[in-house]
Design an enzyme around this catalytic site. Structure first.
Site, PDB file in Angstrom:
ATOM      1  N   LYS A  79      42.224  40.801  33.230  1.00 13.36           N
ATOM      2  CA  LYS A  79      41.128  40.633  34.104  1.00 13.36           C
ATOM      3  C   LYS A  79      41.046  40.252  35.393  1.00 13.36           C
ATOM      4  O   LYS A  79      41.537  39.230  35.160  1.00 13.36           O
ATOM      5  CB  LYS A  79      39.894  39.348  33.352  1.00 13.36           C
ATOM      6  CG  LYS A  79      38.432  39.559  33.071  1.00 13.36           C
ATOM      7  CD  LYS A  79      37.236  38.656  32.687  1.00 13.36           C
ATOM      8  CE  LYS A  79      36.798  39.142  33.900  1.00 13.36           C
ATOM      9  NZ  LYS A  79      34.912  38.274  32.006  1.00 13.36           N
ATOM     10  N   SER A 154      31.245  40.611  30.726  1.00 10.10           N
ATOM     11  CA  SER A 154      31.575  40.924  31.800  1.00 10.10           C
ATOM     12  C   SER A 154      33.747  41.465  31.748  1.00 10.10           C
ATOM     13  O   SER A 154      33.478  42.244  32.349  1.00 10.10           O
ATOM     14  CB  SER A 154      31.268  39.935  33.367  1.00 10.10           C
ATOM     15  OG  SER A 154      32.392  39.140  32.739  1.00 10.10           O
ATOM     16  N   SER A 178      31.323  36.671  27.531  1.00  7.20           N
ATOM     17  CA  SER A 178      31.875  37.937  28.005  1.00  7.20           C
ATOM     18  C   SER A 178      33.154  38.341  27.369  1.00  7.20           C
ATOM     19  O   SER A 178      33.378  39.404  27.942  1.00  7.20           O
ATOM     20  CB  SER A 178      32.076  38.057  29.588  1.00  7.20           C
ATOM     21  OG  SER A 178      31.450  38.032  29.860  1.00  7.20           O
TER      22      SER A 178
END
Ligand code: GLN
Length: 489
Positions: A79, A154, A178
């Site tokens: 990420k 997210s 997330s």
């Protein structure tokens, strides 16, 4: 079977026994990325050259008889809020569009030590604020199961990459859901570890008392494998827990006899679609068939978690994001003759997207003198009540079972003008962050060809029981074997 369909565990085994090379594996995933990435858009940065170089190095070490680690030769998507030395780390924000960290996050170091190949930096909601990856300053990511739908957020780039077989594993971060919510939307297994189990050193901060890095995978064993690689004490994170890390793979016994599963009735209320309730209840029944027993528990404070989170998380964000001022690093916007205040405000107006600005304003307000007691302090007290509800529940059971999200993935654009309903996507995941507990999401059904997520919540540092229960359920069902077919648009 194409290599991209093997699990990370299988890949690591086959590489170790020299059936396949690291280079072959990396090449296969890079070709898959080339094929589907124009439609899925999971990555901000793909790293073909770096990945191939790294794979070659690992192959050489393997040829020299070295042990190349738990993840030896396995590609991992990271990420884009996890700092990677020499590799752009954007947080999917214009503020950090050209930021190249001079150091590796602890988890990036761990991946390197365990032989992983960083294949690319995954897209996300800007500064991890959002539930759909539509808040990326660059582009939205699409759900591999249905390209018109969001992958969740997210960590939507990370889960989409795993679901589309662009990487067998990914790292995400979870502040309010997330990892788990996008894992549910993409049919992945996503785990938020106990707060403090995985070091936050080098994780770009959103809400520091809630943020936690965790694994995203296609099955429970791969999830355990990646957690094994990244968990453990790090003195550079003052909240890091100094305890020996258990052998997570050893917990995958398939045995759930006598395991008490708490079912908190407050998580099955209005707003949660009936197909989700049915799938989760059927999963609990399945676990009971396997020898577990279900007990109803009550968590009366859980309904306040969402409201509490939207005080605490923005407050911490407003403080954490004060560092982006155009002075030290990241974007700077200034005209000749501007004073420092003009530079601050132009930089922050241009560098932060709408949602981030919105949260900074809420947080700054909640922390301001005169309002602090009414908002932030009160929220901290409610947080204690939520934590006590969990403590009480865990005196009656070993794990809790709930939905991960109230619906399946929604259409891109359908909630962008309805921030409240967007935020409801996290009602079931946020209470867990408030209490610092571990929780895993795994697939438990489909609605309209879109995956539904089952959330299992564990007691503090009891990831092993979570893995044991999740694995037993997974092995008794077929959901995890289904893979998204990325449409040719
Ligand atoms: N969707 C939640 C938010 O927007 C949670 C985000 C997260 O866990 N990083 O804040």
């Amino acid at each position: 079977m194409p290599l991209t369909e093997l699990t990370a565990y299988q890949l690591a085994q086959q590489i170790k026994t020299r059936k396949i090379s690291c280079r072959e594996v990396t090449n296969e995933f890079l070709s898959r990325i080339e094929e589907v990435e124009p439609r899925v858009k999971a990555f901000v940065t793909v790293l073909p050259d770096e990945a191939r170089r790294r794979a070659d190095l690992l192959d050489k070490r393997l040829a020299g008889g070295e042990d190349i680690g738990l993840l030896g030769g396995v590609p991992v998507a990271v990420k884009d809020l996890i700092c990677t030395r020499g590799i752009r780390t954007t947080c999917s924000s214009k503020m950090l569009e050209n930021f190249v960290p001079p150091y590796d996050a602890h988890v990036a170091e761990r991946l390197a030590v365990e032989g992983a190949v960083n294949i690319g930096k995954a897209n996300m909601d800007e500064f991890a604020m959002g539930s759909s990856t539509e808040n990326s300053a660059f582009f939205p990511t699409r759900n591999p199961w249905n390209l018109n739908c969001v992958p969740g957020g997210s960590s939507g780039g990370s889960t989409a990459a795993v679901a589309a077989q662009e990487a067998p594993l990914a790292l995400g971060s979870d502040t309010g859901g997330s990892i788990r919510q996008p894992a549910a939307y993409c049919g992945c297994v996503g785990l938020k570890p106990t707060y403090g189990l995985v070091s936050r050193y080098g994780l770009i901060a959103f809400a520091s008392s809630l943020d936690q890095i965790g694994p995203i995978a296609n099955d429970v064993r791969d999830s355990a494998l990646l957690l094994q690689a990244i968990a453990g004490y790090d003195r550079r994170d003052s909240t890091s827990i100094n305890r020996a890390v258990p052998d997570y793979l050893a917990s995958l016994t398939g045995d759930v006899k006598g395991l008490r599963i708490g079912v908190p009735k407050e998580f099955f209320v209005q707003g949660v679609e009936s197909y989700v309730v049915d799938a989760v209840r059927a999963a609990i029944d399945k676990l009971c068939e396997l020898g577990a027993e279900a007990v109803e528990v009550s968590m009366p404070s859980a309904e306040y978690a969402l409201a509490t989170y939207y005080i605490i998380a923005p407050s911490e964000a407003s403080s954490n994001l004060a560092r982006y001022d155009g002075v030290q690093y990241g974007l700077r916007v200034a005209e000749p003759g501007d004073d420092i205040i003009a530079m601050y405000s132009k930089t922050r107006a241009a560098g932060f997207g709408h949602e981030v600005q919105h949260r900074i304003m809420i947080g700054t307000h909640a922390l301001s003198s005169g309002f602090y007691d009414a908002y932030y302090l009160k929220a901290q007290k409610v947080r204690t009540l939520i934590r006590r509800d969990f403590e009480k529940a865990f005196s009656q059971c070993d794990v809790l079972a709930t939905p991960t999200a109230p619906t399946v993935a929604f259409e891109i654009g359908s909630k962008t003008n309805d921030p409240f309903s967007m935020k409801l996507a996290d009602v079931c995941t946020i209470p867990v962050n408030m209490a610092g507990l571990p929780a895993i999401s795994l697939p438990c059904g489909f609605q309209n060809n879109l995956p539904i997520g089952l959330q299992l919540i564990g007691n503090l540092l009891d990831e092993s029981t979570l893995f044991r229960a999740a694995h037993a359920y997974e092995q008794a069902t077929e959901w995890h074997k289904q893979r998204a077919v990325v449409e040719k648009s």
